[in-house]
Design an enzyme around this catalytic site. Structure first.
Site, PDB file in Angstrom:
ATOM      1  N   ASP A  42      55.358  26.279  53.638  1.00  0.00           N
ATOM      2  CA  ASP A  42      55.071  27.383  52.722  1.00  0.00           C
ATOM      3  C   ASP A  42      56.147  27.468  51.643  1.00  0.00           C
ATOM      4  O   ASP A  42      55.855  27.736  50.480  1.00  0.00           O
ATOM      5  CB  ASP A  42      55.057  28.711  53.488  1.00  0.00           C
ATOM      6  CG  ASP A  42      53.836  28.802  54.385  1.00  0.00           C
ATOM      7  OD1 ASP A  42      52.983  27.894  54.302  1.00  0.00           O
ATOM      8  OD2 ASP A  42      53.749  29.776  55.153  1.00  0.00           O
ATOM      9  N   ALA A  43      57.394  27.221  52.064  1.00  0.00           N
ATOM     10  CA  ALA A  43      58.495  27.342  51.109  1.00  0.00           C
ATOM     11  C   ALA A  43      58.363  26.294  50.006  1.00  0.00           C
ATOM     12  O   ALA A  43      58.565  26.580  48.825  1.00  0.00           O
ATOM     13  CB  ALA A  43      59.819  27.174  51.829  1.00  0.00           C
ATOM     14  N   LYS A 124      54.054  41.603  56.673  1.00  0.00           N
ATOM     15  CA  LYS A 124      53.066  40.659  56.170  1.00  0.00           C
ATOM     16  C   LYS A 124      52.730  39.702  57.305  1.00  0.00           C
ATOM     17  O   LYS A 124      53.537  38.850  57.688  1.00  0.00           O
ATOM     18  CB  LYS A 124      53.618  39.899  54.960  1.00  0.00           C
ATOM     19  CG  LYS A 124      52.568  39.108  54.230  1.00  0.00           C
ATOM     20  CD  LYS A 124      53.076  38.693  52.858  1.00  0.00           C
ATOM     21  CE  LYS A 124      51.996  38.036  52.032  1.00  0.00           C
ATOM     22  NZ  LYS A 124      51.441  36.839  52.622  1.00  0.00           N
ATOM     23  N   CYS A 440      74.116   7.379  83.384  1.00  0.00           N
ATOM     24  CA  CYS A 440      74.349   6.753  84.691  1.00  0.00           C
ATOM     25  C   CYS A 440      73.898   5.295  84.740  1.00  0.00           C
ATOM     26  O   CYS A 440      74.125   4.600  85.734  1.00  0.00           O
ATOM     27  CB  CYS A 440      73.657   7.550  85.801  1.00  0.00           C
ATOM     28  SG  CYS A 440      71.869   7.336  85.842  1.00  0.00           S
ATOM     29  N   CYS A 456      64.971   9.380  84.109  1.00  0.00           N
ATOM     30  CA  CYS A 456      66.036   8.728  84.855  1.00  0.00           C
ATOM     31  C   CYS A 456      65.751   9.028  86.324  1.00  0.00           C
ATOM     32  O   CYS A 456      65.671  10.191  86.709  1.00  0.00           O
ATOM     33  CB  CYS A 456      67.384   9.303  84.420  1.00  0.00           C
ATOM     34  SG  CYS A 456      68.698   8.846  85.567  1.00  0.00           S
ATOM     35  N   CYS A 462      73.005  11.055  88.986  1.00  0.00           N
ATOM     36  CA  CYS A 462      73.152  11.019  87.515  1.00  0.00           C
ATOM     37  C   CYS A 462      73.919  12.266  87.060  1.00  0.00           C
ATOM     38  O   CYS A 462      73.473  13.392  87.280  1.00  0.00           O
ATOM     39  CB  CYS A 462      71.786  10.968  86.831  1.00  0.00           C
ATOM     40  SG  CYS A 462      71.920  11.104  85.042  1.00  0.00           S
TER      41      CYS A 462
HETATM   42  S1  IVH Z   1      47.494  43.809  51.376  1.00  0.00           S
HETATM   43  C1  IVH Z   1      45.603  43.920  47.396  1.00  0.00           C
HETATM   44  N1  IVH Z   1      48.914  43.868  53.576  1.00  0.00           N
HETATM   45  O1  IVH Z   1      48.661  38.372  52.649  1.00  0.00           O
HETATM   46  C2  IVH Z   1      46.344  43.872  48.651  1.00  0.00           C
HETATM   47  N2  IVH Z   1      48.023  41.789  52.889  1.00  0.00           N
HETATM   48  O2  IVH Z   1      49.467  36.899  50.267  1.00  0.00           O
HETATM   49  C3  IVH Z   1      46.164  42.614  49.351  1.00  0.00           C
HETATM   50  N3  IVH Z   1      48.509  39.940  54.394  1.00  0.00           N
HETATM   51  O3  IVH Z   1      45.476  38.240  51.231  1.00  0.00           O
HETATM   52  C4  IVH Z   1      46.475  42.551  50.738  1.00  0.00           C
HETATM   53  N4  IVH Z   1      49.642  41.099  55.861  1.00  0.00           N
HETATM   54  O4  IVH Z   1      45.664  38.138  53.789  1.00  0.00           O
HETATM   55  C5  IVH Z   1      48.208  43.107  52.727  1.00  0.00           C
HETATM   56  N5  IVH Z   1      50.154  44.083  55.524  1.00  0.00           N
HETATM   57  C6  IVH Z   1      49.449  43.332  54.680  1.00  0.00           C
HETATM   58  C7  IVH Z   1      49.255  41.949  54.888  1.00  0.00           C
HETATM   59  C8  IVH Z   1      48.547  41.211  53.951  1.00  0.00           C
HETATM   60  C9  IVH Z   1      49.165  39.914  55.549  1.00  0.00           C
HETATM   61  C10 IVH Z   1      47.880  38.788  53.738  1.00  0.00           C
HETATM   62  C11 IVH Z   1      46.509  39.055  53.210  1.00  0.00           C
HETATM   63  C12 IVH Z   1      46.629  38.802  51.741  1.00  0.00           C
HETATM   64  C13 IVH Z   1      47.788  37.855  51.684  1.00  0.00           C
HETATM   65  C14 IVH Z   1      48.427  37.828  50.318  1.00  0.00           C
END
Ligand code: IVH
Length: 750
Positions: A42-43, A124, A440, A456, A462
């Site tokens: 993701d990063a 999130k 060993c 082993c 050992c």
């Molecule tokens: S609010 C308009 N709240 O993150 C607001 N989204 O990167 C949109 N997600 O599509 C979403 N936890 O699938 C909201 N507490 C949370 C969330 C959350 C995960 C996801 C969601 C969204 C995505 C955006």
């Protein structure tokens, strides 16, 4: 394609890089959402997206509807019907640092000047967005986010998820409501699920040896999932709802889309209403009145992100007042009233310098990666990463000298995701698994035909195996002896002086004396490199007394180690069995054995069939037990422990069994209890005959909920189960189920 005259003004390097980034991002996005197998972290994805957006900021003419920056992530699956959402599902803008968060907050303040407003902070959840449409309280459709406008119809699959109610629990349901939420798999369920797949693969491998010998086609192996998110995404879009039902999926609500027939003033109040309707809402949410409060919430979960039962990839901050959300409105892609704070990545890249092979307590040879230099992942420096076995090294495709992507989740040992192939220069070399144990000298070999793990075989002598067994014996899963950690295990089994260590194996662990410990000297090693530390003044290796202080007297920890060992003799039988390091017999199998046989001698005397017939044991574990007890030197260990006073049976096992007042009850323990650790509470319940399970269902009799209980508590409330706090739990243990029901909340009549 003809270029627009404006885009033609963009300098060639920027235009080329923009096109390249757009192509790459699209490809990654397709793999991420479509095939559920991320090709980069993701990063890294975020970094590419930011680079693309930086170019677009310099050259706005490159911002076309086709640009990845303008699309809400998500692709559509071919085998599922399509659904158009009544209201669009938006994505979120990200903030990666305080400046970006402050800039967002300043904009909100500018737009809402003079108004009173609050911030709603949420976690999130790293899962998959779903849109649930309820008409007159009945779930009529469930869909994935898809493109934001059109998603996959997953109604049949969603109906198999216990958290998603088919009907809203209200006599007065609204005409229409679109519920937005995140489907996810808890970290613990993911690990269990993947372990189940791995165990099934082991079984198939064994079976394949036979099939191949008979000239028949071998069984295909299951592919393990790489993280909970991919597992949840894959599970939700399966063709067969039965298959989805078998996956432990959860859901949490995080918004409302289209609605008719009810009004709400604040998002946080909406959650209360949705909760009352039987929808699962997050317990971690908090409403604060300043950005300082938001930052506190972010800092708190930055530190405690792994105490949450699911993976989180950040915090979502929302303006709580619905009318003001409307005022702030949205761009085509993201709302201005919300932002996602992203925590620093739990992934990083490093240079794979070499692969070493560690020997575990049951002899298993595990290759592990050593990086050229430690790298920072999720706030800690990492230099080693497990590679499991030689097949995993092959499957991951890593070569010595590769730049590799590493990932770390929670307390879990970091793992290598794979090489960055584009950075190879041709000097990388393949890893060759050693043929002999480096500690060993024994030849490594598989335990049984078809076993991919090399071991082993020298369990008795050992040094690595002895050291690892002693360290495990002192660990939390076994006897939990404070002051008997890894370094103490090294000191007891491989000291620099004296030449003969006090322990030749675990047999004498309970007979240690202060006199034996005082002369022990060890070499100090750098924990990062494991190389001996050099004294800056003398230039010599640092050698220290491990158990004695400068005056030659025992250290405090030395005395407490001996006291703790004395106390450990009275540990429950299951812990004693676990401490023996019998292959395949971990704490869970040990519990099952202790419950059934209640005496180590009875386990030793049992036939393989009797053992295999025990619930929670099975043929593989039974065979390992019989093999273990067949070794005389193992029996000697037991006799030494017995002579030292170790309790080898549950009390009262001879004549009558201990009373089991909680027999037949199913109990779930969640959250942090004041007087018990989670394992301690489990043990206490099981000791009295209760069955302790990990998930809440209608069959659960009691849910014991400590602080921060999370979604299991919500589920218990939803199902109106009897919930016990610390005091209620004490009542259950002391006075039994009747008395506990009287103090539980809610009472079953509610
Ligand atoms: S609010 C308009 N709240 O993150 C607001 N989204 O990167 C949109 N997600 O599509 C979403 N936890 O699938 C909201 N507490 C949370 C969330 C959350 C995960 C996801 C969601 C969204 C995505 C955006």
């Amino acid at each position: 394609m003809e270029e627009s005259p404006v885009a033609a003004d963009v300098p060639e390097p920027d235009r080329a890089r923009h096109a390249e980034l757009a192509r790459e991002l699209e490809e990654h996005r397709r793999r991420y959402y479509g095939d559920d197998a991320a090709s980069i972290s993701d990063a890294e994805f975020d970094a590419l997206m930011r680079e693309l957006m930086a170019i677009e900021e310099r050259h706005p003419e490159l911002v076309t509807p086709e640009s990845p920056s303008q699309k809400v992530g998500g692709a559509l699956s071919e085998h599922l019907a399509k659904v158009t959402h009544l209201e669009r599902l938006l994505s979120l803008d990200n903030a990666f640092n305080d400046e970006e968060l402050d800039a967002w907050a300043e904009r909100v303040e500018r737009e809402l000047a003079g108004q009173e407003y609050h911030f709603l902070c949420e976690l999130k959840i790293d899962g998959l967005a779903v849109n649930l449409t309820y008409e007159h309280g009945r779930l009529v459709r469930a869909a994935t986010r898809g493109t934001g406008r059109v998603g996959d119809d997953i109604t049949a699959n969603a109906l198999t998820i216990a958290d998603i109610p088919q009907r809203l629990a209200t006599d007065d349901p609204p005409e229409l409501v679109e519920i937005r939420g995140e489907v996810y798999m808890s970290t613990a369920d993911f690990e269990r699920f993947n372990a189940g797949l791995a165990a099934e693969n082991d079984r198939r491998r064994e079976e394949n040896v036979r099939l191949l010998a008979e000239g028949r086609r071998p069984l295909a192996l299951e592919t393990l999932y790489s993280n909970p998110r991919n597992t949840a995404a894959g599970s939700l879009r399966m063709k067969d709802p039965q298959a989805t039902a078998a996956r432990p999926l959860r859901m949490l609500v995080h918004g409302i889309g289209a609605r008719k027939g009810f009004d709400i003033d604040c998002q946080s109040h909406a959650y209360q209403l949705l909760h009352a309707w039987g929808l699962p809402t997050a317990t971690h949410n908090r409403v604060v009145d300043s950005i300082a409060g938001v930052k506190e919430f972010i800092a708190h979960y930055g530190e405690h992100r792994h105490s949450v039962d699911h993976e989180i990839d950040g915090v979502v901050v929302k303006v709580d007042e619905i009318a003001l959300q409307g005022r702030l409105s949205a761009t085509s892609k993201v709302p201005r009233w919300a932002i996602a704070w992203k925590y620093p990545p739990e992934e990083a890249v490093g240079k794979l310098e070499r692969i070493e092979v560690g020997i575990g307590r049951t002899g298993r040879a595990t290759p592990y990666a050593v990086l050229a230099a430690p790298v920072l992942i999720a706030g800690s420096m990492v230099q080693y990463a497990t590679l499991h076995n030689q097949e995993v090294v092959k499957a991951k495709g890593v070569l010595l000298g590769d730049t590799v992507v590493l990932r770390k989740a929670g307390e879990v040992i970091p793992e290598i995701l794979g090489p960055v192939e584009s950075l190879r220069d041709g000097t990388e070399q393949a890893f060759v698994m050693p043929t002999h144990c480096h500690e060993c000298g024994s030849e490594l070999r598989p335990m049984s035909e078809g076993d991919i793990d090399l071991r082993c075989p020298n369990a008795r002598y050992c040094p690595a195996q002895i050291r690892e067994r002693i360290a495990y014996l002192g660990g939390r899963a076994a006897l939990d002896v404070e002051d008997l950690g890894y370094v103490a295990a090294v000191a007891l089994t491989q000291p620099l002086e004296p030449a003969t260590p006090p322990l030749a194996d675990e047999g004498d662990i309970f007979n240690l004396t202060v006199e034996q410990l005082l002369p022990i000297k060890v070499l100090i090693r750098d924990p990062k490199t494991s190389l001996p530390k050099i004294d800056e003044v003398t230039g010599e290796q640092k050698i220290v007394s491990f158990f004695a202080n400068l005056k030659g007297e025992p250290k405090k920890t030395t005395l407490s180690l001996l006291e703790n060992l004395e106390a450990a003799k009275q540990r429950p039988l299951a812990r004693i069995i676990t401490a023996l390091s019998i292959r395949r017999v971990g704490p869970v199998a040990a519990q099952a054995l202790a419950r059934e046989f209640r005496d180590l001698d009875r386990i030793a005397a049992a036939s393989e069939e009797e053992l295999a017939a025990t619930e929670g044991v099975g043929p593989g574990i039974a065979a390992a037990l019989v093999q273990w007890f067949a070794e005389d030197w193992h029996r000697d260990i037991i006799e030494k422990w017995r002579a030292a006073g170790v309790r080898l049976a549950e009390e009262g096992s001879d004549e009558e069994q201990a009373p089991r007042p909680l027999e037949g009850l199913t109990v779930v323990v969640t959250g942090t209890l004041t007087d018990y650790t989670r394992d301690g509470a489990k043990e206490a319940l099981q000791h009295l005959g209760a069955k302790v399970t990990g998930s809440v269902s209608k069959k659960t009799d009691f849910v014991v909920a400590g602080d921060n209980p999370g979604s299991k508590y919500d589920k218990a409330m939803q199902l109106k189960l009897a919930v016990l706090d610390d005091d209620g739990f004490a009542v259950l243990l002391a006075q039994g189920p009747e008395a506990a029901r009287a103090v539980a909340a809610p009472t079953p009549e509610d």
